[in-house]
Design a protein around this motif. Structure first.
Motif, PDB file in Angstrom:
ATOM      1  N   ASP A  39       0.735  -1.256  -0.044  1.00  0.00           N
ATOM      2  CA  ASP A  39      -0.016   0.069   0.048  1.00  0.00           C
ATOM      3  C   ASP A  39       0.823   1.244  -0.020  1.00  0.00           C
ATOM      4  O   ASP A  39       1.934   1.069   0.022  1.00  0.00           O
ATOM      5  CB  ASP A  39      -0.954  -0.041   1.339  1.00  0.00           C
ATOM      6  CG  ASP A  39      -0.399   0.143   2.559  1.00  0.00           C
ATOM      7  OD1 ASP A  39       1.036   0.309   2.671  1.00  0.00           O
ATOM      8  OD2 ASP A  39      -0.816  -0.171   3.597  1.00  0.00           O
ATOM      9  N   GLN A  40       0.264   2.485   0.091  1.00  0.00           N
ATOM     10  CA  GLN A  40       1.024   3.480   0.033  1.00  0.00           C
ATOM     11  C   GLN A  40       1.835   3.985   1.346  1.00  0.00           C
ATOM     12  O   GLN A  40       2.809   4.622   1.148  1.00  0.00           O
ATOM     13  CB  GLN A  40      -0.134   4.807   0.215  1.00  0.00           C
ATOM     14  CG  GLN A  40      -0.741   5.020   1.516  1.00  0.00           C
ATOM     15  CD  GLN A  40      -2.084   4.304   1.597  1.00  0.00           C
ATOM     16  OE1 GLN A  40      -2.433   3.185   1.168  1.00  0.00           O
ATOM     17  NE2 GLN A  40      -3.073   5.222   1.860  1.00  0.00           N
ATOM     18  N   ARG A  44      -8.067  -9.328   1.579  1.00  0.00           N
ATOM     19  CA  ARG A  44      -8.843  -8.053   1.282  1.00  0.00           C
ATOM     20  C   ARG A  44      -9.207  -7.764   0.255  1.00  0.00           C
ATOM     21  O   ARG A  44     -10.474  -7.137   0.137  1.00  0.00           O
ATOM     22  CB  ARG A  44      -7.835  -6.903   1.651  1.00  0.00           C
ATOM     23  CG  ARG A  44      -7.370  -7.051   3.471  1.00  0.00           C
ATOM     24  CD  ARG A  44      -6.434  -5.708   3.742  1.00  0.00           C
ATOM     25  NE  ARG A  44      -7.262  -4.435   3.346  1.00  0.00           N
ATOM     26  CZ  ARG A  44      -6.524  -3.380   3.378  1.00  0.00           C
ATOM     27  NH1 ARG A  44      -5.398  -3.172   3.438  1.00  0.00           N
ATOM     28  NH2 ARG A  44      -7.514  -2.439   3.080  1.00  0.00           N
ATOM     29  N   LEU A  45      -9.028  -8.409  -0.675  1.00  0.00           N
ATOM     30  CA  LEU A  45      -9.454  -8.529  -2.244  1.00  0.00           C
ATOM     31  C   LEU A  45     -10.127  -9.710  -2.757  1.00  0.00           C
ATOM     32  O   LEU A  45     -10.995  -9.561  -3.426  1.00  0.00           O
ATOM     33  CB  LEU A  45      -8.537  -7.896  -3.080  1.00  0.00           C
ATOM     34  CG  LEU A  45      -8.393  -6.284  -3.180  1.00  0.00           C
ATOM     35  CD1 LEU A  45      -6.663  -6.000  -2.562  1.00  0.00           C
ATOM     36  CD2 LEU A  45      -8.687  -5.509  -4.120  1.00  0.00           C
ATOM     37  N   VAL A  75     -12.612  -0.539  -0.103  1.00  0.00           N
ATOM     38  CA  VAL A  75     -12.382   0.688  -1.254  1.00  0.00           C
ATOM     39  C   VAL A  75     -10.815   0.698  -1.309  1.00  0.00           C
ATOM     40  O   VAL A  75     -10.125   0.981  -0.288  1.00  0.00           O
ATOM     41  CB  VAL A  75     -13.000   1.938  -0.497  1.00  0.00           C
ATOM     42  CG1 VAL A  75     -12.736   3.264  -1.252  1.00  0.00           C
ATOM     43  CG2 VAL A  75     -14.743   1.896  -0.230  1.00  0.00           C
ATOM     44  N   PHE A  76     -10.532   0.957  -2.478  1.00  0.00           N
ATOM     45  CA  PHE A  76      -9.098   0.873  -2.835  1.00  0.00           C
ATOM     46  C   PHE A  76      -8.589   2.106  -3.898  1.00  0.00           C
ATOM     47  O   PHE A  76      -9.483   2.142  -4.821  1.00  0.00           O
ATOM     48  CB  PHE A  76      -8.564  -0.504  -3.332  1.00  0.00           C
ATOM     49  CG  PHE A  76      -8.639  -1.706  -2.407  1.00  0.00           C
ATOM     50  CD1 PHE A  76      -7.701  -1.782  -1.515  1.00  0.00           C
ATOM     51  CD2 PHE A  76      -9.892  -2.223  -2.268  1.00  0.00           C
ATOM     52  CE1 PHE A  76      -7.894  -2.928  -0.494  1.00  0.00           C
ATOM     53  CE2 PHE A  76     -10.236  -3.251  -1.416  1.00  0.00           C
ATOM     54  CZ  PHE A  76      -9.206  -3.536  -0.582  1.00  0.00           C
ATOM     55  N   GLY A  77      -7.596   2.623  -3.735  1.00  0.00           N
ATOM     56  CA  GLY A  77      -7.365   3.704  -4.813  1.00  0.00           C
ATOM     57  C   GLY A  77      -5.959   3.112  -5.516  1.00  0.00           C
ATOM     58  O   GLY A  77      -5.144   2.170  -5.230  1.00  0.00           O
ATOM     59  N   VAL A  78      -5.927   3.590  -6.737  1.00  0.00           N
ATOM     60  CA  VAL A  78      -4.671   3.200  -7.606  1.00  0.00           C
ATOM     61  C   VAL A  78      -4.207   4.610  -8.183  1.00  0.00           C
ATOM     62  O   VAL A  78      -5.081   5.501  -8.817  1.00  0.00           O
ATOM     63  CB  VAL A  78      -5.146   2.478  -8.798  1.00  0.00           C
ATOM     64  CG1 VAL A  78      -3.820   2.291  -9.531  1.00  0.00           C
ATOM     65  CG2 VAL A  78      -5.602   1.256  -8.121  1.00  0.00           C
ATOM     66  N   ASN A  79      -2.999   5.182  -8.098  1.00  0.00           N
ATOM     67  CA  ASN A  79      -2.659   6.246  -8.434  1.00  0.00           C
ATOM     68  C   ASN A  79      -2.163   6.002 -10.032  1.00  0.00           C
ATOM     69  O   ASN A  79      -1.669   5.184 -10.541  1.00  0.00           O
ATOM     70  CB  ASN A  79      -1.412   6.653  -7.917  1.00  0.00           C
ATOM     71  CG  ASN A  79      -0.714   7.946  -8.548  1.00  0.00           C
ATOM     72  OD1 ASN A  79      -0.077   7.892  -9.528  1.00  0.00           O
ATOM     73  ND2 ASN A  79      -1.301   8.987  -8.074  1.00  0.00           N
ATOM     74  N   GLY A 111      -5.381  13.687   1.508  1.00  0.00           N
ATOM     75  CA  GLY A 111      -6.234  13.200   2.485  1.00  0.00           C
ATOM     76  C   GLY A 111      -6.842  11.915   2.364  1.00  0.00           C
ATOM     77  O   GLY A 111      -7.864  11.476   2.817  1.00  0.00           O
ATOM     78  N   ILE A 112      -6.054  10.946   1.672  1.00  0.00           N
ATOM     79  CA  ILE A 112      -6.853   9.669   1.170  1.00  0.00           C
ATOM     80  C   ILE A 112      -6.471   8.699   2.712  1.00  0.00           C
ATOM     81  O   ILE A 112      -5.521   8.528   3.381  1.00  0.00           O
ATOM     82  CB  ILE A 112      -6.037   9.020   0.212  1.00  0.00           C
ATOM     83  CG1 ILE A 112      -6.427   9.737  -1.124  1.00  0.00           C
ATOM     84  CG2 ILE A 112      -6.574   7.457   0.098  1.00  0.00           C
ATOM     85  CD1 ILE A 112      -5.606   9.227  -2.365  1.00  0.00           C
ATOM     86  N   LYS A 113      -7.653   8.203   3.310  1.00  0.00           N
ATOM     87  CA  LYS A 113      -7.617   7.309   4.091  1.00  0.00           C
ATOM     88  C   LYS A 113      -7.833   5.758   3.902  1.00  0.00           C
ATOM     89  O   LYS A 113      -7.721   4.941   4.825  1.00  0.00           O
ATOM     90  CB  LYS A 113      -8.720   7.745   5.395  1.00  0.00           C
ATOM     91  CG  LYS A 113      -8.423   9.183   5.832  1.00  0.00           C
ATOM     92  CD  LYS A 113      -9.472   9.668   6.822  1.00  0.00           C
ATOM     93  CE  LYS A 113      -9.132  10.781   7.537  1.00  0.00           C
ATOM     94  NZ  LYS A 113     -10.171  11.843   7.095  1.00  0.00           N
ATOM     95  N   PHE A 114      -8.375   5.555   2.695  1.00  0.00           N
ATOM     96  CA  PHE A 114      -8.330   4.098   2.391  1.00  0.00           C
ATOM     97  C   PHE A 114      -7.081   3.713   1.621  1.00  0.00           C
ATOM     98  O   PHE A 114      -6.171   4.305   1.607  1.00  0.00           O
ATOM     99  CB  PHE A 114      -9.767   3.891   1.481  1.00  0.00           C
ATOM    100  CG  PHE A 114      -9.645   5.119   0.441  1.00  0.00           C
ATOM    101  CD1 PHE A 114      -9.037   4.529  -0.917  1.00  0.00           C
ATOM    102  CD2 PHE A 114     -10.356   6.147   0.319  1.00  0.00           C
ATOM    103  CE1 PHE A 114      -8.741   5.477  -2.171  1.00  0.00           C
ATOM    104  CE2 PHE A 114     -10.200   6.951  -0.621  1.00  0.00           C
ATOM    105  CZ  PHE A 114      -9.572   6.682  -2.017  1.00  0.00           C
ATOM    106  N   THR A 115      -7.031   2.321   1.546  1.00  0.00           N
ATOM    107  CA  THR A 115      -5.907   1.809   0.973  1.00  0.00           C
ATOM    108  C   THR A 115      -5.623   2.149  -0.495  1.00  0.00           C
ATOM    109  O   THR A 115      -6.561   1.972  -1.304  1.00  0.00           O
ATOM    110  CB  THR A 115      -6.030   0.234   1.096  1.00  0.00           C
ATOM    111  OG1 THR A 115      -6.064  -0.234   2.707  1.00  0.00           O
ATOM    112  CG2 THR A 115      -4.684  -0.437   0.620  1.00  0.00           C
TER     113      THR A 115
END
Length: 153
Positions: free
Chosen positions: A27-28, A37-38, A76-80, A97-101
């Motif tokens: 993760d970040q 988790r996925l 909820v997942f983010g990808v740059n 301010g990203i709080k999710f993975t």
């Protein structure tokens, strides 16, 4: 005796291999993302970039969504979008301010996610790893929750 030993080894090997899920990288913060988790879970995967204005507006909504979905077998997942890594990914995530993975490794091949040139874009992936919905543009927590409910219902 040998046949019995082979049988036991076959069972052990099967058990070990069945525990091996997909590799989602880190993760970040550089922490390994557990496959549990996925794999076999629903996922909301959002592609974002620091330079994307609507992405910045959408982040608080996705933070709220992640909080609302806790304990519901949906992550909820983010990808740059720009594939920044390491400290740069951590800094960009914190700045927005990203709080999710945030997944450092793009899961597009694992889930067969179509490449989008527009941002933001969010994909809803079912518990079998299939993309069920592509949501273009800025999303709200309520809008994504409604889509999830319709797809899961």
């Amino acid at each position: 005796m040998t046949r019995r030993l082979i049988g036991v080894l076959a069972i052990i090997t099967t058990l070990l291999l069945s525990g091996c899920g997909n590799d989602y990288g880190v993760d970040q913060y550089g922490k390994k993302v557990a496959s549990e988790r996925l794999d076999k879970q629903w996922a909301v995967v959002n592609y974002w970039a620091e330079w994307c204005g609507p992405c910045r507006t959408e982040i608080p909504e996705l933070n709220a969504l992640a909080e609302q979905l806790k304990g519901q077998n949906v992550g909820v997942f983010g990808v740059n979008f720009d594939n920044v890594q390491g400290e740069e990914l951590k800094a960009a995530s914190e700045k927005l301010g990203i709080k999710f993975t945030v997944l450092a490794q793009n899961p597009e091949e694992i889930f067969d996610i179509p490449r989008s040139e527009a941002l933001p874009v969010t994909y809803i992936i079912d518990d079998k790893g299939k993309v069920r919905e592509q949501l273009m543009g800025e999303q709200t927590a309520q809008g994504v929750l409604a889509k999830l409910k319709a797809l899961r219902g």
